[in-house]
Structures are given as structure tokens and as C-alpha cells.
Design a protein around this motif. Structure first.
Motif, PDB file in Angstrom:
ATOM      1  N   SER A 237       0.828  -1.214   0.000  1.00 33.00           N
ATOM      2  CA  SER A 237       0.000   0.000   0.000  1.00 33.00           C
ATOM      3  C   SER A 237       0.861   1.262   0.000  1.00 33.00           C
ATOM      4  O   SER A 237       0.522   2.250  -0.667  1.00 33.00           O
ATOM      5  CB  SER A 237      -0.921   0.004   1.231  1.00 33.00           C
ATOM      6  N   ALA A 238       1.964   1.246   0.748  1.00 30.26           N
ATOM      7  CA  ALA A 238       2.846   2.416   0.802  1.00 30.26           C
ATOM      8  C   ALA A 238       3.498   2.676  -0.552  1.00 30.26           C
ATOM      9  O   ALA A 238       3.608   3.825  -0.993  1.00 30.26           O
ATOM     10  CB  ALA A 238       3.911   2.216   1.881  1.00 30.26           C
ATOM     11  N   LYS A 239       3.934   1.604  -1.211  1.00 23.92           N
ATOM     12  CA  LYS A 239       4.520   1.765  -2.545  1.00 23.92           C
ATOM     13  C   LYS A 239       3.494   2.319  -3.522  1.00 23.92           C
ATOM     14  O   LYS A 239       3.808   3.156  -4.383  1.00 23.92           O
ATOM     15  CB  LYS A 239       5.063   0.423  -3.043  1.00 23.92           C
ATOM     16  N   ASN A 240       2.257   1.865  -3.400  1.00 19.69           N
ATOM     17  CA  ASN A 240       1.196   2.361  -4.267  1.00 19.69           C
ATOM     18  C   ASN A 240       0.914   3.838  -3.989  1.00 19.69           C
ATOM     19  O   ASN A 240       0.722   4.631  -4.913  1.00 19.69           O
ATOM     20  CB  ASN A 240      -0.074   1.533  -4.063  1.00 19.69           C
ATOM     21  N   ALA A 241       0.924   4.213  -2.709  1.00 18.66           N
ATOM     22  CA  ALA A 241       0.706   5.615  -2.348  1.00 18.66           C
ATOM     23  C   ALA A 241       1.824   6.493  -2.888  1.00 18.66           C
ATOM     24  O   ALA A 241       1.580   7.622  -3.346  1.00 18.66           O
ATOM     25  CB  ALA A 241       0.602   5.756  -0.831  1.00 18.66           C
TER      26      ALA A 241
END
Length: 435
Positions: A237-241
Motif C-alpha cells: 500500500s505504501a509503494k502504491n501511495a
């Protein structure tokens, strides 16, 4: 309180309550189906008793979830009419499919609750499984709609017009998988620890120990596994954000200045006036590594984002730190459980061991609320990332603060009713199922 803040606050209250009901509604039917399966395979009456006890809890949360979800549906149209006018035709598909999943869940739950000794045992069990599947599907579909707000797709925005609409592409947007996975694992982790904590409390009180021990094991296995897996979904999720919402990631980390070897900040209180973090611990290069898998590449900081497009940093950062702290602690407790299961079974009878799970009964849901705060506050000032501002979507109708006060009271009464019903149900366990 002005109408804009009142509208946002009302949605925050509604979502804050509904997300707890939804998480439990997604996960408890799975626990119920596992216990029911064990009863069919082993013939041990205790598993039937656990199933029947949990099914009453499922019914309670299904009813409250239906009420709070219906209120949310009306609020979207009443509080954010401009948003629904333009966005409704684009991301309406997951909402309509969620309605189908809800009706399937309602029918299956009715069959399950009233089907004891009336249906074939495997058909009856299958209706319980269907409750679980449709509940999880409902959660994923709603998160898909929310992820579209973070990563809008499936349309062309030309001269203020939403053209060439593709509902399938909108539903399967660039963030739906990472957000749905993260939310589903969070639901299992939070609900697993909450249910396990309640049963651990009953074990500690020496009440119906066999019943509560077996129920505890089912719940904590799911909760512990989910807690251990959660950091991996969080990383995704952090990489996507970082790709889709760099301002949100920068606010999560209170990361003000773009630099090589971008540091990860642990804790701390953001000082937005001076663009620094007080009392935090910086680990150079770790944020770069987590986002790009190398320690040097710079991550976009808030200094690359126009001030008018930056989210509230303090709220987003503190909520993110709360989520990470609780999630990390739950992961360690989950590992501790499996160590006890493998090597230290004597711990199961120790007061300190049970006390850990009792203590963490509510913390999974606190982490869920913190994560939801990061998702929603971190997207501000946009209601549709990069396309429509929240201030542009709010209703022009005056007097929204009165609605906010009214619905806050409604949700408080609803929650008190749920707590009283669950407390009554827990007290009935020794009387009804201790055999």
C-alpha cells in the motif's frame, strides 16, 4: 462549526462506526463456518455451541451494519451531491454489486440461523460459508469504490466533463488490489484479536473454560496470521501511495524536504510552521529503500507539492504512527502465540499470557480507525484525487451541523445497544452452552 466541517465530521463519524461493524461482519461468519465445520467433522457438541453463540453475534452486527450502511448511502447523496452527480455513473458498479452481495448475505444468514435440524448438515454449513464469502465480497467492493477516489480511472476528464466512462476500469483501478488486501487483512487481524481477547477474559475468570478455549484458538489463529501478514500488505500500500498519492505518503511520514537517502521518521510531532519533526527518530535511507528498494533514490517530499494541495500533516502522521505501532505490537504477539503453540504450551495457562490478549482486545480496531484516518485525511483536499476538491463537492444546504449532532447521537445509541446485546449474549454462554 461551518457546514463544510460539519459535513466532513458527519461522514467521519458515520464511517468510523460503520467500519467496525463491517470488519466484524466480514470476519465473524468465517469463524462461525470454521467452528461449524469442526462440529460436523468431530461431532463434539462444544463446536456446535460455539457456532450457535457466534451466529447470534453475526446477526447483531449484520443488523447494525445494515443500518449504518444505509445511513452512509443516503449521506453520500445528501452531503456530497456534486460528487455523486459526476462520480456516481463512474464508480457506481462496485456499489451496485455490493448491494447484490448484501442481499445474498441476508438470505444465506436467514437460512443459516433458522436452518438448524431442518436442512442437510452440509447444505446448512454451506449457507454459513456463503454468509462469510458475501460479507468479504461486500467489504472488498466498498473498498474498491473508495480506492477509486484515491486513484481515479475509467474516464477522461475534458473541460470539466467526465467522458468515455469505463465502469470496469474504474472498479479495478490502480489502488483497488493493495487497498482491498490491506483492509481485508486488517479486518481479520482486528476481529481475531478482539474475539480472542473476550474469550481470554472468560478463560481467566474460569468460566466455561473448554468452550472459551476452543473459541479462543479459532479466533487467534486467524488474528495472529493476519497480524503477521499485515506489514507485507502495508508495504504494498505504501509503494502504491508513493506512485499514486505522493502527498499522502509525504504527510504520513511528515517528510518535508526531498533529499537523497530519504529518511524514515519513527514517532515525533510535526512542526508544520518550521517544516520539521520534533522528537522523532530518523533512519537515513530507509524510506527510499521501502519505496524504491534502494537506499539512495529520493522520495518526493511535501516541498514538491503546492501548499494548497497538501493534506493535514499532523493528523495524517500521528494516525499513521498509531497504526504502525499497534500493528507491530500485534504482529509480535501473534508470533508469540505461535511460539507458545510450538514450544511453550505451558504459557497458555499463565495469567500474563492471557492478559496480553485481553489487553489487545480493542487495539486492532483502534489501528483500523487510524488507518482509515490516514486514507481519508491523507487524500485531502481532494475528494477525487487530482480531479475534484472536497470543498467543491459539499452540499450548499445550510444547517448541516444540526444533522451532524443528530447522527452522532444516533450512532452513540446504536453502539450502546450493540454493547448491551453482546454483553447479554456473553453472559448467556455458560447457561446455554456449558454442556
Amino acid at each position: 462549526m461551518d457546514d463544510f466541517i460539519a459535513a466532513r465530521s458527519q461522514m467521519a463519524i458515520s464511517l468510523g462506526f460503520h467500519i467496525i461493524y463491517s470488519c466484524i461482519g466480514m470476519v465473524m461468519p468465517v469463524f462461525m463456518a470454521i467452528s461449524h465445520y469442526k462440529w460436523i467433522k468431530t461431532g463434539e457438541p462444544v463446536y456446535k455451541n460455539i457456532t450457535q453463540a457466534w451466529s447470534k453475534g453475526v446477526a447483531i452486527f449484520f443488523a447494525t451494519g445494515a443500518v449504518s450502511g444505509t445511513i452512509l448511502s443516503f449521506e453520500l447523496g445528501l452531503l456530497w451531491p456534486k460528487f455523486m452527480e459526476h462520480a456516481g455513473p463512474i464508480f457506481g458498479m462496485p456499489f451496485s454489486l455490493e448491494g447484490v452481495a448484501f442481499f445474498i448475505e441476508a438470505i444465506a444468514l436467514g437460512f443459516f440461523l433458522y436452518g438448524w435440524n431442518k436442512f442437510n448438515k452440509w447444505f446448512h454449513w454451506g449457507t454459513g460459508v456463503m454468509v462469510g464469502i458475501s460479507g468479504i465480497a461486500s467489504g472488498i467492493l466498498v473498498v474498491s469504490a473508495n480506492s477509486w477516489m484515491n486513484s481515479p480511472s475509467g474516464f477522461d476528464y475534458i473541460n470539466g466533463q467526465y467522458l468515455n466512462i469505463d465502469p470496469i476500469k474504474a472498479m479495478f483501478n490502480g489502488s483497488w488490489f493493495s487497498e482491498s488486501l490491506h483492509m481485508t487483512i486488517a479486518a481479520f487481524s482486528a476481529t481475531g484479536f478482539a474475539v480472542a481477547g473476550i474469550h481470554a477474559l472468560m478463560i481467566g475468570k474460569k468460566q466455561n473454560v473448554n468452550f472459551h478455549t476452543k473459541a479462543f484458538k479459532i479466533a487467534i489463529v486467524f488474528g495472529a496470521v493476519a497480524a503477521i501478514l499485515q506489514p507485507f500488505s502495508g508495504d504494498l500500500s505504501a509503494k502504491n501511495a508513493a506512485e499514486k498519492q505522493p502527498a499522502k505518503l509525504a504527510a504520513m511520514e511528515a517528510y518535508f524536504h526531498t533529499q537523497d537517502y530519504s529518511p524514515l521518521t519513527i514517532g515525533g510531532i510535526p512542526d508544520t510552521a518550521n517544516k520539521k519533526v520534533n522528537y522523532g527518530i530518523e533512519i537515513p535511507g530507509l524510506l527510499s529503500f521501502l519505496v524504491y528498494d534502494n537506499f539512495k533514490q529520493p522520495v518526493k517530499a511535501l516541498d514538491t507539492i503546492p501548499v494548497k494541495d497538501q493534506p493535514p500533516v499532523t493528523v495524517t502522521h500521528i494516525a499513521f504512527e498509531i497504526m504502525i505501532a499497534i500493528g507491530s505490537a500485534m504482529m509480535l504477539i501473534g508470533i508469540l502465540y505461535f511460539v507458545a503453540l510450538w514450544k511453550k504450551r505451558s504459557w497458555f495457562s499463565k495469567k500474563w499470557f492471557l492478559a496480553l490478549f485481553i489487553l489487545y482486545t480493542p487495539f486492532g480496531f483502534i489501528a483500523v480507525e487510524a488507518g482509515w484516518t490516514v486514507t481519508e485525511v491523507g487524500r485531502q483536499p481532494w475528494i477525487i484525487q487530482g480531479v475534484m476538491r472536497t470543498s467543491e463537492a459539499v452540499t450548499p444546504m445550510p444547517g448541516i451541523h444540526y444533522s451532524f449532532y443528530l447522527f452522532t447521537v444516533v450512532y452513540l445509541i446504536l453502539s450502546i445497544a450493540v454493547i448491551m446485546l453482546l454483553k447479554r449474549q456473553i453472559k448467556m454462554v455458560p447457561e446455554l452452552y456449558d454442556r
